[in-house]
Design a protein around this motif. Structure first.
Motif, mmCIF file in Angstrom:
data_model
loop_
_atom_site.group_PDB
_atom_site.id
_atom_site.type_symbol
_atom_site.label_atom_id
_atom_site.label_comp_id
_atom_site.label_asym_id
_atom_site.label_seq_id
_atom_site.Cartn_x
_atom_site.Cartn_y
_atom_site.Cartn_z
ATOM 1 N N SER A 43 114.869 72.477 -0.647
ATOM 2 C CA SER A 43 116.076 73.300 -0.533
ATOM 3 C C SER A 43 117.319 72.467 -0.243
ATOM 4 N N ARG A 44 117.162 71.410 0.544
ATOM 5 C CA ARG A 44 118.313 70.575 0.907
ATOM 6 C C ARG A 44 118.505 69.406 -0.046
ATOM 7 N N GLN A 45 117.485 69.138 -0.863
ATOM 8 C CA GLN A 45 117.536 68.022 -1.801
ATOM 9 C C GLN A 45 117.851 66.707 -1.091
ATOM 10 N N GLN A 46 117.113 66.457 -0.013
ATOM 11 C CA GLN A 46 117.298 65.219 0.728
ATOM 12 C C GLN A 46 116.006 64.845 1.442
ATOM 13 N N HIS A 47 115.873 63.555 1.746
ATOM 14 C CA HIS A 47 114.731 63.095 2.512
ATOM 15 C C HIS A 47 114.940 63.441 3.983
ATOM 16 N N VAL A 48 113.841 63.780 4.645
ATOM 17 C CA VAL A 48 113.914 64.186 6.046
ATOM 18 C C VAL A 48 112.813 63.503 6.843
ATOM 19 N N PHE A 49 112.978 63.561 8.146
ATOM 20 C CA PHE A 49 112.009 63.032 9.104
ATOM 21 C C PHE A 49 111.464 64.224 9.881
ATOM 22 N N ILE A 50 110.147 64.407 9.882
ATOM 23 C CA ILE A 50 109.547 65.562 10.544
ATOM 24 C C ILE A 50 108.742 65.102 11.755
ATOM 25 N N LYS A 51 109.129 65.576 12.913
ATOM 26 C CA LYS A 51 108.463 65.236 14.168
ATOM 27 C C LYS A 51 107.493 66.353 14.529
ATOM 28 N N THR A 52 106.210 66.029 14.604
ATOM 29 C CA THR A 52 105.209 67.035 14.940
ATOM 30 C C THR A 52 104.444 66.608 16.186
ATOM 31 N N LEU A 109 103.758 73.058 14.583
ATOM 32 C CA LEU A 109 105.200 73.064 14.376
ATOM 33 C C LEU A 109 105.727 71.671 14.063
ATOM 34 N N GLY A 110 106.907 71.643 13.446
ATOM 35 C CA GLY A 110 107.552 70.371 13.155
ATOM 36 C C GLY A 110 109.062 70.505 13.240
ATOM 37 N N LEU A 111 109.701 69.556 13.928
ATOM 38 C CA LEU A 111 111.162 69.495 13.974
ATOM 39 C C LEU A 111 111.628 68.617 12.824
ATOM 40 N N VAL A 112 112.527 69.135 12.010
ATOM 41 C CA VAL A 112 112.991 68.429 10.822
ATOM 42 C C VAL A 112 114.359 67.803 11.097
ATOM 43 N N PHE A 113 114.443 66.482 10.952
ATOM 44 C CA PHE A 113 115.686 65.745 11.163
ATOM 45 C C PHE A 113 116.132 65.079 9.860
ATOM 46 N N PRO A 114 117.416 64.760 9.738
ATOM 47 C CA PRO A 114 117.847 63.950 8.593
ATOM 48 C C PRO A 114 117.125 62.604 8.617
ATOM 49 N N ASP A 150 106.229 65.234 -1.075
ATOM 50 C CA ASP A 150 106.160 63.786 -0.822
ATOM 51 C C ASP A 150 106.012 63.488 0.668
ATOM 52 N N ILE A 151 105.142 64.233 1.340
ATOM 53 C CA ILE A 151 104.945 64.065 2.781
ATOM 54 C C ILE A 151 104.092 62.828 3.044
ATOM 55 N N VAL A 152 104.646 61.892 3.809
ATOM 56 C CA VAL A 152 103.969 60.629 4.092
ATOM 57 C C VAL A 152 103.998 60.368 5.595
ATOM 58 N N LEU A 153 102.857 60.058 6.153
ATOM 59 C CA LEU A 153 102.784 59.676 7.556
ATOM 60 C C LEU A 153 103.472 58.335 7.735
ATOM 61 N N ASN A 192 101.776 60.116 21.148
ATOM 62 C CA ASN A 192 101.224 61.451 20.949
ATOM 63 C C ASN A 192 101.998 62.250 19.903
ATOM 64 N N ILE A 193 103.133 61.716 19.474
ATOM 65 C CA ILE A 193 103.952 62.388 18.474
ATOM 66 C C ILE A 193 103.634 61.818 17.098
ATOM 67 N N VAL A 194 103.332 62.690 16.161
ATOM 68 C CA VAL A 194 103.045 62.269 14.788
ATOM 69 C C VAL A 194 104.263 62.575 13.929
ATOM 70 N N SER A 195 104.723 61.583 13.192
ATOM 71 C CA SER A 195 105.952 61.728 12.420
ATOM 72 C C SER A 195 105.696 61.523 10.932
ATOM 73 N N TYR A 196 106.470 62.238 10.124
ATOM 74 C CA TYR A 196 106.315 62.172 8.675
ATOM 75 C C TYR A 196 107.666 62.028 7.997
ATOM 76 N N LYS A 197 107.655 61.349 6.874
ATOM 77 C CA LYS A 197 108.805 61.355 5.977
ATOM 78 C C LYS A 197 108.479 62.346 4.872
ATOM 79 N N ALA A 198 109.460 63.139 4.463
ATOM 80 C CA ALA A 198 109.223 64.132 3.417
ATOM 81 C C ALA A 198 110.515 64.371 2.647
#
Length: 231
Positions: free
Chosen positions: A52-61, A102-107, A31-34, A42-48
């Motif tokens: 494994s964690r069974q939770q929604h996350v914020f991915i900073k790329t 690469l992508g940094l994954v945050f809650p 469910d990756i959504v821009l 210049n930073i592109v972010s996604y909700k996904a």
């Protein structure tokens, strides 16, 4: 501070989905959504959704250039040196590899908004259609006190952010302040600018000029005072 905080009446609209300019894949995420980003363009972010964690996350790329990848790895390394209990910091859950870098994954924290998208500040506004609120003295002092406390903990961990400004401050609906974006942060004990400044351009000024302390102009050694100058 005494009295009812002025944040309880604030409404924090969710970030708006944007059309994706192509498919990006992170193994283990669905469910990756821009999403609309309110900070660095210049930073592109996604909700996904993390399987494994069974939770929604914020991915900073970021981009695929070596400089961009190095910055993101540097930010991950900075976060790894910070305590999980440190106030005002949202630590990433993982550093992942995608089909585009690469992508940094945050809650996932949809209630968080940059300060300059809520209040009238000297920092350029990030427009999302919502009206700005005048920043009154009481609110300013409350935010400043929280920032000072966060910076004290960061400095105790020998980390200097180097780019404190309204775009780097997140505020939730309870009025709690968080500092984010450590891509150009430095370790105080090394008394040096970020890795990238030395690799690519030793004369570059890092940070936001309007909030830049004298220590960040190359005229003197980096120290803790520069962060409080930003405040």
């Amino acid at each position: 501070m005494s009295g009812e905080p002025p944040y309880s009446s604030l409404k924090f609209p969710a970030m708006l989905p944007l059309p994706m300019g192509g498919v990006i894949e992170f193994t283990g995420y669905t469910d990756i959504v821009l999403v609309a980003h309110f900070t660095d363009p210049n930073i592109v972010s996604y909700k996904a959704f993390s399987i494994s964690r069974q939770q929604h996350v914020f991915i900073k790329t970021c981009g695929t250039k070596l400089e961009d990848i190095t910055k993101l790895r540097h930010e991950w390394k900075i976060f790894q040196g910070l305590s999980d209990s440190m106030p005002g910091i949202i630590k990433p859950l993982a550093l992942e590899t995608s089909s585009r870098g690469l992508g940094l994954v945050f809650p996932w924290t949809p209630e968080m908004r940059p300060l300059n998208s809520i209040y009238l500040t000297s920092s350029p506004r990030i427009s999302d259609g919502s009206p700005l609120i005048p920043l009154d003295l009481k609110t300013f002092l409350d935010i400043a006190a929280q920032m000072a406390n966060i910076l004290m903990h960061l400095h105790a961990a020998k980390v200097i952010h180097k780019n404190i400004n309204p775009k780097k401050l997140l505020l939730n609906s309870e009025g709690e302040v968080y500092i984010h974006d450590f891509m150009i942060a430095s370790y105080l004990e090394r008394e040096e600018t970020s890795i990238l400044a030395k690799i690519y351009n030793p004369k570059v000024l890092e940070g936001t000029l309007a909030y830049l302390a004298p220590e960040n102009t190359g005229r003197m050694e980096l120290c803790q005072i520069e962060a409080f100058w930003n405040v």
